[in-house]
Structures are given as structure tokens and as C-alpha cells.
Design a protein around this motif. Structure first.
Motif, short mmCIF file in Angstrom:
data_model
loop_
_atom_site.label_atom_id
_atom_site.label_comp_id
_atom_site.label_asym_id
_atom_site.label_seq_id
_atom_site.Cartn_x
_atom_site.Cartn_y
_atom_site.Cartn_z
N LEU A 14 0.80 -1.22 0.00
CA LEU A 14 0.00 0.00 0.00
C LEU A 14 0.83 1.28 0.00
O LEU A 14 0.30 2.36 0.24
CB LEU A 14 -0.94 0.00 1.21
N TRP A 213 -6.82 0.41 1.24
CA TRP A 213 -6.56 1.76 1.76
C TRP A 213 -7.85 2.34 2.35
O TRP A 213 -7.85 2.91 3.44
CB TRP A 213 -6.05 2.66 0.64
N LEU A 536 -6.07 6.40 -4.25
CA LEU A 536 -4.67 6.13 -4.57
C LEU A 536 -3.93 7.38 -5.02
O LEU A 536 -2.71 7.48 -4.86
CB LEU A 536 -4.58 5.06 -5.65
N GLY A 540 -4.86 7.91 0.25
CA GLY A 540 -5.48 6.64 0.63
C GLY A 540 -6.86 6.80 1.20
O GLY A 540 -7.45 5.82 1.67
#
Length: 696
Positions: A14, A213, A536, A540
Motif C-alpha cells: 500500500l 486503503w 490512490l 489513501g
């Protein structure tokens, strides 16, 4: 079914890199009452920079932390690359010195660690109202009286700032942090991993990282500041809002299997209910729960509490909580019947008591007046009554169930007569009973109160006027009150645009749900994809709001409001789990609806907690299978274009649905194999193509 490759460490996957041009925002909570807010390179956000630093219980302790290593200042604005994960922020400085910032669960501590140097960093804290006693001791006055004490301790490659109400406690906490930070870090990372892997594993192809996320950003807002609750959004709304909390609760806790957390939140808010029979707000749950303040000026928070309790029971099977909280449910309905209903049974409210609550100062006039019978309030009221009826039957209170059912029936019977004007649902009824026909998204919540033909017409009417490729606007662009930009200093106050054009990502949830329900998941999917990319491309998370139109020369609108908003995140998760993957438990009926609506490019392998067991879903657009463990139920299998098929399913068996020409073959595999055939639904007709809204 395809096999998925699982990353060894889902947190590692992530990482969001950032350079000075991206300058991502970062916020971490300690899951109690503190958060740390910053940006990767420069704290220059026009709305958020004031909140930078470390805040406890809505009081900012310090705003800046300046480091020197070997006498040289580390300036993030002059740094190189940075990297954000759900657990930490890393910055790389000239000379390859790397700084890592972390918080720990339930500890009022900020920790910085460094690599690329063996020196002990020098740390200086800064902030309004912060007094420096010496290099290791700072003091700040508390709003409730007394003082916050900050103890600073450094060691080779490490610095900590610990906060308590006495210097002795702060020193002890700082010293403990130096000794146990690795253990605390490991504990926090285990908790984060448990939400996205292991029993709650989720793999969804290209959507996986964004969903992970969003799940973890949502969880960071679930805190224990004043009892258990959910921050409405950071950095602005560092308190619990009843409306926001109960909208967020299904996506924040139920679809992620955190039933114990959901139970604590419901119990905690129940303690704040207004139980004074002489109060005009008798029976209401609070709109705002701050560390030292309660406010009851909202109408929709209370129905949403009862709906959240219903959802909790349907996911967890915990009927005991419904029995325990029945007096709260009863008071919520009886208080509304006593103080806030008219002869038609409609729920009455003031202009600022719906979710569109922005007001001018100092006269308190509403920027988006919707008194005194908004369409979404009536839909929520009916849901509250229906849930109340179920709880009354559970608690052997037939007289309550009968009385509340009669009110719900009366509202439903009157709604189409009073609200449907020229085949369109009015936004609200004015005090004199006349309908207001402004084009607003609130009608999406009221579709359950009208017939299927009206539902289809309404969605076809609203979608091309309110649903942009980046989200759902609060007012149609042709309305004379429409304002395309939320944040437009010098042109109008931002609150004037707040609900008069501004896009709210949380509304994407109900818009996507309705489009999926009417047979067009392909039209809902672009909204979902935009939110995945937003997470993204930012930090997040998902913001509170955004402009309706891109600014001149831009291709996308500007994000505004909070940069991490609970209901924006939770609605994305709720719709993913309940409507795209299509798993909707109703354990109060010992049933689970299985209604996958995935796009052709998507394949999913995920496990969800339901009741005392789990349900694994492996699915793509052509083939789905479900395997329950330690739970049994009747599956209501709903495949697009087919009649619903009821199939009993036992623990350890696998239900397989294979789409074939003209039919669906269903098998139950365990000790035996049985076959069912789902027939086409001759009454099913998908909604025609509908275009999205575009800037005028």
C-alpha cells in the motif's frame, strides 16, 4: 475459479510515493482521541494547514516539529521523495537521511525514527499557546482547566513526544515509548493487517489496494474519544456526529466484521439519548458529541441510529442488544410521534435539521432551506418505524408494533399523493404543504416509498442532472441557486455552495445502489472506479466534498472540505460489499441475500464475517461460489435478470452459480449434490442507458 497470489505483507503493497509536486496529506489517529496531521513536503493546504501537528480531544498540542541532526535542520520542503502507508510517513532528506513518523494505538505519543545517521536528533516543538520550559518539557493550557504537559526524549536515531496532564506522567510515557516502540508498532500493524487479510481477506484484482486503503482509512476514524464513536472527518470534524456515525457504521464496522466495535458504538450513543419527557428533543440521539458538549439539533440522526441497530442485528445475529436497547428505540419513536409529526404521519423538522444543514451567521438563516418535510427524512422515518416494529415483536410488545406499523403505512400511503408532482419526487413539502421541486439528490433515498415505474423515471431524471463522472452534486445545474465551486473566496461563502452544487462523495453510495438495484451496475461502476483512483491519487482516503465543475484549464474538480471523511469512505465500502459483491445478511430472518453485480472485468475472492461464522465469496461476472463456515442460512440467490431462488446452505457446503444460456445452474456441494434451476424473470427490464451530467 482463478487462484490469487497473496502478498506476504499487505501493508507493504500500500505504499504511496510522493514528491514535492504531489505533496500528499497524511493523518494518523491513535484510535482514542488524538491525531497527527501533516503533509509530505509543505504544510500549505489552504483549508487544512491550520490543523497540522498533534491534537488531543480537539485541542492542538503542537503544530510543528523541527529537527536538527548534527546541527543541520531537516526541512521537509527541501526534502526528496516521501512515502505514505496506513501506518507511517517516511521522508527522505539530502544525504539519504530518512525520517519515519508513527503513532501508536491508545497512546498519546508521536514517534520519529531516523536511518542514514547514528546521531540523536535535536527536536524543537512549536505551536500557538505552547510554552517551552526546557528542551524536554513543554506546557499548554487545557480548555477544561489545568495543563497539557509534553515530554520530549531523544536517543540515537529516535525522538518521541509524549503528552499527559502532568509532566511526571508525560516523562514516564515518553520513556516507555523509547523502550516499547517496536512492540507497539508490531501490535498496531497486526491490527491493521487483520482488517484486510486473514479472516477478512479480500482480493479484487486492480481494485484491491484501493479497497484496502479505504478500509484502513475508515478504521482510523473509529475512535474512543468520548465513549466509542466515529470521527466525522479529519482534520475538521474531530468529534462524533450522530448522522455521520450511523451512516458510516455499516461500512466502517459491519462489512468488515467488527461487530464488537459496532456494539460499543451503539451502546455508547444510546447513553447520550435525550430522555427528558419535557424536552422538545425527547427521544433524539445527539447530532454532535464533543468532549464537553452534546447537541440535538438534527432529525435524521435518530432514525439512522435505529437503522444501524437493525443492520447490526442482521449482520451479527445479536438479538440481545436489540432487547437491551429497546427502551432507546421506543423513546426515539414515541418522542417523534409526540413532538414532530403531522396528521399524515410525516416527520417534521427545521430548515437546518436535515443533512443539508449549512446556515449563515449571525442570523442562522439556512443556505438550503428544506423545512418542514423533506423527502429523505420521510424515507428514514419509515425505515425507523419498520425497524421499530421488528424490535417490538422481538421484545413481545405487539401494541407498539401495531401502532408504529399504522404510522408507517399512513406515511407510505400519503407520500406519492403529496410528493410526486408531474411524475417527479419533490425535494420537500413547505410548511403550507406545497411541494418544492428543486432537483436534489435526496429523492434517491425516497425511492422505496414509490412504485417501480416512478423509481425508474426518477433515476432517469436525476442521473443526467446530478451525477457527474466524479460524483453526485447537491443541486441541479439549471437551478438559479446553483454554485459550481465550493471553495471560491471572494465570490461567495463556501457554506453557500456547501449544499447548492457541491459534490459529496458519500452520495455516490445511494446513487450506485439505486442504479444497481434497477439493473445497471455497469452505469454505477465508473463512480466506484473514480473513488478508487481518488484514494490512490491522494492519501489513501476520500474527501468530504469537491467542486461540481473543474476550474478553467483543469480536467478534474478541486477536492474540498476534510481530506478523510467517514461517510465517503464507508459508503464506498458498503456498496462494494452489499451491492457489487452482493452479500447482504438478514440473520434476523436466518437469511443472506447473494446478489453479485460485478462488471465483466472484475473477479473477487473475499471472506466476510457473518454471525458466528464466515462466508467466502469467489466470483466473477460468469461464475460465483459461496462457502459458509460455522454458519447456516437460507441463501436468497438473486442473479441479474432471473427470479430469486431460495437455497438452504449448511456450513462446509459450497453454493455454485453458473450463468448459462437461458438459465442458471445452481449446485450445493457437501455430502450430497443437488441441482436447482433459476428461471428468467419475464418482468425484468434493465434501465435504458442514462448519460452522466456534464458541466454546462
Amino acid at each position: 475459479m482463478p487462484l490469487f497470489c497473496w502478498a506476504k505483507d499487505p501493508l507493504t503493497a500500500l505504499r504511496l510515493p510522493s514528491d514535492a509536486t504531489q505533496n500528499r496529506e497524511a493523518v494518523f489517529t491513535n484510535k482514542r482521541s488524538a491525531f497527527y496531521q501533516t503533509q509530505t513536503h509543505r504544510n500549505d493546504h489552504p483549508e487544512h494547514a491550520w490543523f497540522r501537528g498533534f491534537t488531543i480531544a480537539a485541542e492542538r498540542i503542537f503544530s510543528d516539529a523541527q529537527f536538527r541532526i548534527n546541527g543541520k535542520v531537516l526541512d521537509p520542503a527541501q526534502g526528496g521523495t516521501a512515502e505514505l502507508t496506513p501506518n507511517e510517513l517516511r521522508r527522505v532528506y539530502p544525504g539519504n537521511v530518512t525520517e519515519t513518523v508513527r503513532l501508536f494505538d491508545n497512546r498519546d505519543v508521536v514517534m520519529w525514527s531516523f536511518t542514514g545517521t547514528k546521531a540523536a536528533p535535536e527536536l524543537e516543538l512549536q505551536g500557538d499557546g505552547l510554552r517551552r520550559i526546557n528542551a524536554s518539557h513543554y506546557v499548554r493550557s487545557r480548555a477544561a482547566g489545568g495543563e497539557w504537559h509534553v515530554a520530549v526524549k531523544t536517543a540515537p536515531q529516535t525522538a518521541v513526544a509524549a503528552v499527559a496532564t502532568s509532566f511526571k506522567e508525560a516523562q514516564q510515557l515518553a520513556q516507555l515509548a523509547l523502550k516499547q516502540n517496536q512492540q507497539w508498532t508490531a501490535q498496531r500493524e497486526r491490527r491493521l493487517r487483520s482488517l484486510i487479510s486473514g479472516p477478512h481477506a479480500l482480493q479484487a484484482g486492480d481494485a484491491t489496494n484501493a479497497l484496502h486503503w479505504i478500509t484502513l482509512s475508515m478504521d482510523s476514524l473509529v475512535t474512543a474519544q468520548r465513549g466509542d464513536g466515529i470521527y466525522a472527518g479529519l482534520p475538521w470534524f474531530q468529534e462524533y456526529w450522530g448522522r455521520d456515525s450511523f451512516i458510516a457504521l455499516p461500512g466502517a464496522t459491519l462489512v468488515t466484521g467488527q461487530f464488537e466495535v459496532a456494539s460499543r458504538i451503539l451502546r455508547s450513543f444510546a447513553e447520550f439519548q435525550n430522555r427528558d419527557p419535557q424536552s422538545p428533543f425527547y427521544g433524539r440521539l445527539p447530532n454532535i458529541v464533543k468532549p464537553a458538549e452534546l447537541d440535538y439539533h438534527t432529525t435524521d440522526g435518530t432514525p439512522r441510529f435505529v437503522m444501524a441497530l437493525r443492520d447490526y442485528v442482521d449482520y451479527s445475529g445479536d438479538v440481545q442488544l436489540a432487547r437491551t436497547l429497546y427502551p432507546v428505540v421506543s423513546a426515539s419513536i414515541e418522542g417523534a410521534l409526540k413532538n414532530f409529526t403531522d396528521k399524515s404521519g410525516y416527520l417534521l423538522h427545521a430548515d437546518n435539521e436535515t443533512w443539508m444543514d449549512a446556515r449563515r451567521e449571525p442570523d442562522k438563516a439556512s443556505y438550503s432551506p428544506r423545512a418542514n418535510r423533506a423527502n429523505d427524512i420521510q424515507a428514514l422515518w419509515v425505515q425507523q418505524l419498520k425497524a421499530g416494529v421488528a424490535f417490538a415483536k422481538l421484545n413481545n410488545r405487539p401494541e407498539d408494533a401495531e401502532r408504529w406499523q399504522q404510522v408507517a403505512d399512513r406515511v407510505r400511503s400519503h407520500f406519492s399523493r403529496d410528493f410526486v408532482v408531474d411524475d417527479a419526487i419533490a425535494d420537500h413539502l413547505n410548511a403550507d404543504g406545497t411541494p418544492d421541486t428543486q432537483i436534489r439528490p435526496n429523492a434517491l433515498f425516497a425511492l422505496d416509498l414509490v412504485d417501480s415505474d416512478t423509481q425508474r423515471r426518477e433515476l432517469q431524471r436525476l442521473w443526467p442532472q446530478l451525477v457527474y463522472p466524479w460524483g453526485v452534486a447537491t443541486l441541479g445545474a439549471k437551478d438559479p441557486g446553483f454554485l459550481p465551486y465550493h471553495w471560491a473566496p471572494g465570490e461567495w461563502h463556501k457554506d453557500a455552495a456547501y449544499h447548492n452544487g457541491t459534490v459529496w462523495p458519500w452520495l455516490d453510495g445511494v446513487a450506485m445502489q439505486r442504479m444497481i438495484e434497477l439493473g445497471r451496475p455497469d452505469l454505477a461502476w465508473p463512480l466506484f472506479q473514480f473513488n478508487l483512483q481518488t484514494a490512490l491519487n491522494t492519501n489513501g482516503s476520500l474527501p468530504e466534498t469537491m467542486d461540481a465543475y473543474p476550474r478553467p484549464g483543469a480536467t478534474l474538480p478541486r477536492f474540498t472540505g476534510t481530506h478523510s471523511q467517514a461517510w465517503s469512505l464507508s459508503e464506498q465500502l458498503r456498496v462494494w460489499h452489499q451491492y457489487f459483491v452482493g452479500v447482504r445478511p438478514q440473520l434476523s430472518q436466518h437469511e443472506v441475500t447473494l446478489a453479485p453485480r460485478l462488471p465483466s472485468s472484475m473477479q473477487v475472492d473475499q471472506t466476510a464475517r457473518i454471525g458466528t461464522g464466515t462466508l467466502r465469496t469467489q466470483c466473477n461476472a460468469q461464475h460465483c461460489q459461496w462457502t459458509p463456515t460455522k454458519i447456516q442460512f437460507t441463501a436468497n440467490l438473486s442473479l441479474l435478470g432471473f427470479k430469486t431462488l431460495q437455497v438452504p446452505l449448511q456450513s462446509g457446503e459450497t453454493l455454485i452459480a453458473q450463468l448459462k444460456t437461458g438459465s442458471v445452474q445452481v449446485q450445493r456441494r457437501g455430502h450430497t449434490v443437488k441441482h436447482w434451476t433459476a428461471s428468467r424473470d419475464p418482468q425484468w427490464t434493465p434501465l435504458p442507458d442514462v448519460k452522466m451530467a456534464r458541466p454546462l
